[in-house]
Design a protein around this motif. Structure first.
Motif: not given
Length: 97
Positions: A1-3, A85-87, A95-96
């Motif tokens: 999950m990204v917060v 996991y950036r890409d 989103l960048q």
């Protein structure tokens, strides 16, 4: 999950719905104990409550040993832009990182 651009572990998806429910209830109770201990300015109760929060998070798989078995490194709390996991994140969200 990204917060807010940071990766966070999610609960172990292999937990049964009932196990997950019981552990989340324990986590919420422990968080209420933290709030009460802070309000009471009770350092001993606060330490015990925080220990209970940690134990619940470990049981859920959000902390402690990883629950996945593919050998992937744990990037919990890392900025997604500094991980492999950036890409994935940028493609998924547009989103960048």
């Amino acid at each position: 999950m990204v917060v807010r651009g940071r990766l966070w572990r999610v609960a172990n998806p292999r937990l049964s719905p009932r196990e997950h429910e019981v552990l989340v209830s324990a986590l919420m109770a422990a968080r209420r104990q933290v709030k009460a201990a802070l309000a009471a300015d009770d350092p001993a109760a606060l330490a015990a409550a925080r220990s209970s929060v940690n134990a619940a998070k470990i049981a859920l798989g959000e902390r402690g040993p990883v629950w996945w078995e593919d050998g992937a490194r744990d990037f919990n709390r890392h900025l997604v832009k500094n991980t492999p996991y950036r890409d994935w994140y940028e493609q998924r969200t547009g989103l960048q990182a």
